[in-house]
Scaffold this motif. Sequence first.
Motif, PDB file in Angstrom:
ATOM      1  N   ALA A  12      26.796  85.335  18.429  1.00 56.59           N
ATOM      2  CA  ALA A  12      26.075  84.057  18.513  1.00 56.59           C
ATOM      3  C   ALA A  12      26.936  82.859  18.128  1.00 56.59           C
ATOM      4  O   ALA A  12      26.647  81.737  18.518  1.00 56.59           O
ATOM      5  N   THR A  13      28.001  83.083  17.358  1.00 58.34           N
ATOM      6  CA  THR A  13      28.889  81.966  17.019  1.00 58.34           C
ATOM      7  C   THR A  13      30.057  81.881  18.005  1.00 58.34           C
ATOM      8  O   THR A  13      30.958  81.076  17.824  1.00 58.34           O
ATOM      9  N   GLY A  14      30.041  82.731  19.025  1.00 62.78           N
ATOM     10  CA  GLY A  14      31.140  82.761  19.996  1.00 62.78           C
ATOM     11  C   GLY A  14      30.726  82.208  21.346  1.00 62.78           C
ATOM     12  O   GLY A  14      29.685  81.547  21.484  1.00 62.78           O
ATOM     13  N   ALA A  15      31.536  82.507  22.355  1.00 59.77           N
ATOM     14  CA  ALA A  15      31.379  81.884  23.676  1.00 59.77           C
ATOM     15  C   ALA A  15      30.101  82.351  24.389  1.00 59.77           C
ATOM     16  O   ALA A  15      29.235  81.547  24.730  1.00 59.77           O
ATOM     17  N   GLN A  16      29.976  83.651  24.618  1.00 57.66           N
ATOM     18  CA  GLN A  16      28.850  84.147  25.418  1.00 57.66           C
ATOM     19  C   GLN A  16      27.528  84.000  24.663  1.00 57.66           C
ATOM     20  O   GLN A  16      26.577  83.386  25.146  1.00 57.66           O
ATOM     21  N   GLY A  17      27.486  84.588  23.476  1.00 60.02           N
ATOM     22  CA  GLY A  17      26.251  84.541  22.686  1.00 60.02           C
ATOM     23  C   GLY A  17      25.884  83.119  22.313  1.00 60.02           C
ATOM     24  O   GLY A  17      24.706  82.740  22.336  1.00 60.02           O
ATOM     25  N   LEU A  37      23.067  86.496  15.547  1.00 58.48           N
ATOM     26  CA  LEU A  37      23.689  87.550  14.732  1.00 58.48           C
ATOM     27  C   LEU A  37      25.148  87.190  14.460  1.00 58.48           C
ATOM     28  O   LEU A  37      25.893  86.815  15.365  1.00 58.48           O
ATOM     29  N   THR A  38      25.540  87.310  13.204  1.00 56.18           N
ATOM     30  CA  THR A  38      26.893  86.936  12.792  1.00 56.18           C
ATOM     31  C   THR A  38      27.297  87.796  11.601  1.00 56.18           C
ATOM     32  O   THR A  38      26.435  88.276  10.861  1.00 56.18           O
ATOM     33  N   ARG A  39      28.609  87.965  11.422  1.00 57.72           N
ATOM     34  CA  ARG A  39      29.060  88.693  10.233  1.00 57.72           C
ATOM     35  C   ARG A  39      28.878  87.860   8.981  1.00 57.72           C
ATOM     36  O   ARG A  39      28.735  88.383   7.892  1.00 57.72           O
ATOM     37  N   ASN A  40      28.899  86.539   9.149  1.00 56.05           N
ATOM     38  CA  ASN A  40      28.870  85.673   7.967  1.00 56.05           C
ATOM     39  C   ASN A  40      27.822  84.584   8.128  1.00 56.05           C
ATOM     40  O   ASN A  40      28.058  83.578   8.809  1.00 56.05           O
ATOM     41  N   ASP A  60      27.141  93.588  11.519  1.00 60.69           N
ATOM     42  CA  ASP A  60      28.513  93.953  11.871  1.00 60.69           C
ATOM     43  C   ASP A  60      28.378  95.044  12.919  1.00 60.69           C
ATOM     44  O   ASP A  60      27.697  96.057  12.676  1.00 60.69           O
ATOM     45  N   VAL A  61      28.997  94.856  14.068  1.00 64.17           N
ATOM     46  CA  VAL A  61      28.783  95.818  15.157  1.00 64.17           C
ATOM     47  C   VAL A  61      29.356  97.205  14.840  1.00 64.17           C
ATOM     48  O   VAL A  61      29.063  98.165  15.541  1.00 64.17           O
ATOM     49  N   ASP A  62      30.160  97.304  13.779  1.00 63.49           N
ATOM     50  CA  ASP A  62      30.652  98.619  13.359  1.00 63.49           C
ATOM     51  C   ASP A  62      29.695  99.303  12.383  1.00 63.49           C
ATOM     52  O   ASP A  62      29.967 100.415  11.936  1.00 63.49           O
ATOM     53  N   VAL A  80      27.244  92.148  23.431  1.00 61.98           N
ATOM     54  CA  VAL A  80      28.611  91.857  23.868  1.00 61.98           C
ATOM     55  C   VAL A  80      29.548  92.444  22.817  1.00 61.98           C
ATOM     56  O   VAL A  80      29.186  92.529  21.644  1.00 61.98           O
ATOM     57  N   THR A  81      30.723  92.876  23.250  1.00 63.07           N
ATOM     58  CA  THR A  81      31.727  93.401  22.311  1.00 63.07           C
ATOM     59  C   THR A  81      32.897  92.417  22.239  1.00 63.07           C
ATOM     60  O   THR A  81      32.997  91.509  23.062  1.00 63.07           O
ATOM     61  N   PHE A  82      33.793  92.650  21.308  1.00 53.97           N
ATOM     62  CA  PHE A  82      34.836  91.657  21.021  1.00 53.97           C
ATOM     63  C   PHE A  82      36.206  92.318  21.097  1.00 53.97           C
ATOM     64  O   PHE A  82      36.886  92.493  20.096  1.00 53.97           O
ATOM     65  N   PHE A  83      36.585  92.700  22.309  1.00 52.96           N
ATOM     66  CA  PHE A  83      37.790  93.499  22.518  1.00 52.96           C
ATOM     67  C   PHE A  83      39.022  92.891  21.874  1.00 52.96           C
ATOM     68  O   PHE A  83      39.837  93.579  21.273  1.00 52.96           O
ATOM     69  N   GLY A 144      36.582 100.521  29.021  1.00 51.71           N
ATOM     70  CA  GLY A 144      35.712 100.989  27.925  1.00 51.71           C
ATOM     71  C   GLY A 144      34.297 100.452  28.075  1.00 51.71           C
ATOM     72  O   GLY A 144      33.320 101.140  27.780  1.00 51.71           O
ATOM     73  N   LYS A 145      34.212  99.221  28.573  1.00 53.05           N
ATOM     74  CA  LYS A 145      32.883  98.619  28.756  1.00 53.05           C
ATOM     75  C   LYS A 145      32.146  99.336  29.897  1.00 53.05           C
ATOM     76  O   LYS A 145      30.992  99.748  29.753  1.00 53.05           O
ATOM     77  N   GLY A 146      32.837  99.462  31.042  1.00 52.81           N
ATOM     78  CA  GLY A 146      32.197 100.088  32.205  1.00 52.81           C
ATOM     79  C   GLY A 146      31.796 101.527  31.926  1.00 52.81           C
ATOM     80  O   GLY A 146      30.693 101.960  32.297  1.00 52.81           O
ATOM     81  N   LEU A 163      27.835  91.526  34.857  1.00 47.83           N
ATOM     82  CA  LEU A 163      29.280  91.452  35.121  1.00 47.83           C
ATOM     83  C   LEU A 163      29.695  89.985  35.032  1.00 47.83           C
ATOM     84  O   LEU A 163      29.226  89.164  35.828  1.00 47.83           O
ATOM     85  N   THR A 164      30.549  89.681  34.070  1.00 47.29           N
ATOM     86  CA  THR A 164      30.964  88.293  33.887  1.00 47.29           C
ATOM     87  C   THR A 164      32.263  88.033  34.661  1.00 47.29           C
ATOM     88  O   THR A 164      32.801  88.927  35.306  1.00 47.29           O
ATOM     89  N   SER A 165      32.753  86.810  34.578  1.00 49.71           N
ATOM     90  CA  SER A 165      33.980  86.426  35.280  1.00 49.71           C
ATOM     91  C   SER A 165      34.976  85.810  34.306  1.00 49.71           C
ATOM     92  O   SER A 165      34.627  85.509  33.159  1.00 49.71           O
ATOM     93  N   PHE A 166      36.181  85.602  34.792  1.00 49.29           N
ATOM     94  CA  PHE A 166      37.266  84.946  34.048  1.00 49.29           C
ATOM     95  C   PHE A 166      36.793  83.582  33.529  1.00 49.29           C
ATOM     96  O   PHE A 166      36.320  82.760  34.312  1.00 49.29           O
ATOM     97  N   TYR A 167      36.910  83.383  32.199  1.00 51.30           N
ATOM     98  CA  TYR A 167      36.479  82.078  31.669  1.00 51.30           C
ATOM     99  C   TYR A 167      37.551  81.043  32.026  1.00 51.30           C
ATOM    100  O   TYR A 167      38.722  81.226  31.689  1.00 51.30           O
ATOM    101  N   TRP A 168      37.123  79.921  32.607  1.00 53.39           N
ATOM    102  CA  TRP A 168      38.084  78.820  32.784  1.00 53.39           C
ATOM    103  C   TRP A 168      38.562  78.320  31.419  1.00 53.39           C
ATOM    104  O   TRP A 168      39.659  77.791  31.290  1.00 53.39           O
ATOM    105  N   ASP A 169      37.719  78.541  30.396  1.00 51.63           N
ATOM    106  CA  ASP A 169      38.089  78.143  29.025  1.00 51.63           C
ATOM    107  C   ASP A 169      39.365  78.851  28.551  1.00 51.63           C
ATOM    108  O   ASP A 169      39.960  78.428  27.564  1.00 51.63           O
ATOM    109  N   ASN A 170      39.782  79.920  29.257  1.00 47.86           N
ATOM    110  CA  ASN A 170      41.053  80.568  28.893  1.00 47.86           C
ATOM    111  C   ASN A 170      42.224  79.598  29.043  1.00 47.86           C
ATOM    112  O   ASN A 170      43.266  79.790  28.417  1.00 47.86           O
ATOM    113  N   LEU A 171      42.048  78.572  29.871  1.00 46.96           N
ATOM    114  CA  LEU A 171      43.109  77.576  30.029  1.00 46.96           C
ATOM    115  C   LEU A 171      43.268  76.748  28.749  1.00 46.96           C
ATOM    116  O   LEU A 171      44.319  76.169  28.504  1.00 46.96           O
TER     117      LEU A 171
END
Length: 316
Positions: A12-17, A37-40, A60-62, A80-83, A144-146, A163-171
């Motif tokens: 929830a504190t990240g991009a997708q969530g 949901l967050t660890r902190n 914590d997802v673990d 969502v997982t955090f590879f 691993g996801k598939g 199925l998501t796509s390449f984030y333009w935010d990667n730039l």
Amino acid sequence: MSDKKIIAVLGATGAQGGGLVKAILEDPNSEFVPRALTRNVNSDKAKKLSDDGAEVVQVDVDDETSLMKAFEGAYGAYCVTFFWEHFSPEKEKQQIASFAKSAKEKGLQHVIWSTLEDTRNWIPLSDERMPTLMDNYKVPHFDGKGESNKYFTEAGVPTTFLLTSFYWDNLIHFGMGPKKGEDGKLSFAIPMGDKKLPGIAAEDIGKCAYGIFKSGDEFIGETIGITGEKLTGQQMAESLSKSLGKEINYAAIPFDVYRGFGFPGSDDLGNMFQFKHDFEEYFCGARSVGLSKKLNPSLQSFDDWLEKNKNKIPVE
Ligand SMILES: NC(=O)c1ccc[n+]([C@@H]2O[C@H](COP(=O)([O-])OP(=O)(O)OC[C@H]3O[C@@H](n4cnc5c(N)ncnc54)[C@H](OP(=O)(O)O)[C@@H]3O)[C@@H](O)[C@H]2O)c1
């Protein structure tokens, strides 16, 4: 107490969530309420979500016990997982098995699982066009996801496979922006040849997910591929040039060169781009702009995203 349906949102504190939590909170008439949901729970980002109206819960997802608690009483969950935090498909598989087990035990009515292709269904390990990585994978952060989709299916969890796509935010965040070469010229370098890369504004993933939840059970059991636009590297470089007001050339670097860049995960990403390149027809066909727009009417094109974000793109 509110009778709104709770959506438990991982990352929830990240991009997708984060995009999903925002989308729900920005809709005053929503039938849903987000459980972030967050660890902190004391981080600045978590506090901001709480101030904005989200319930904030530690997870914590673990730790399966924490997942069970986080899903308690919820109608749905965004998983969502955090590879890139650990680079381990084995760890991802364990986490996803825990998501499915917890969702089943807590009786969730709708899970959206943010998955990707198991590329080994297209390129078996014996296929030598790209190296096998970590002994068992072609594109570890996809495979691993598939492979783990089965956990939801086998447990009988009502799931939409997203199925998501390449984030333009990667730039901006992933070092994939234009770079200055030794000749002083700027180039945008990805190993996609003349093939199209489906991309998306990261915040639009959560908005599309919200559209899926709002559609009730229409997409349960379905695989949905989302993208804002499918563009070649050349087209992306042209848009970048126009938007940044600088000449930016497209450098269609070879896959092997990309794999050999030596940053953590460069081999995984090199294989990923090769998969998207070699299976362009499948990969683009599995992701629909039209459906994404139906789910999220404010879906951004690459030019829309650039207009909002051009000042954040580092040009080195
Ligand atoms: N980059 C791309 O182009 C792209 C495209 C498609 C798919 N993906 C996939 O997207 C996934 C990452 O999603 P994202 O970009 O939304 O992530 P992100 O923005 O990096 O956010 C991750 C969030 O997850 C939380 N987190 C990390 N480890 C956790 C744990 N052990 N337990 C609970 N929460 C944890 C963190 O929050 P706290 O610190 O608050 O706990 C963090 O804010 C990856 O698996 C990647 O393969 C990426």
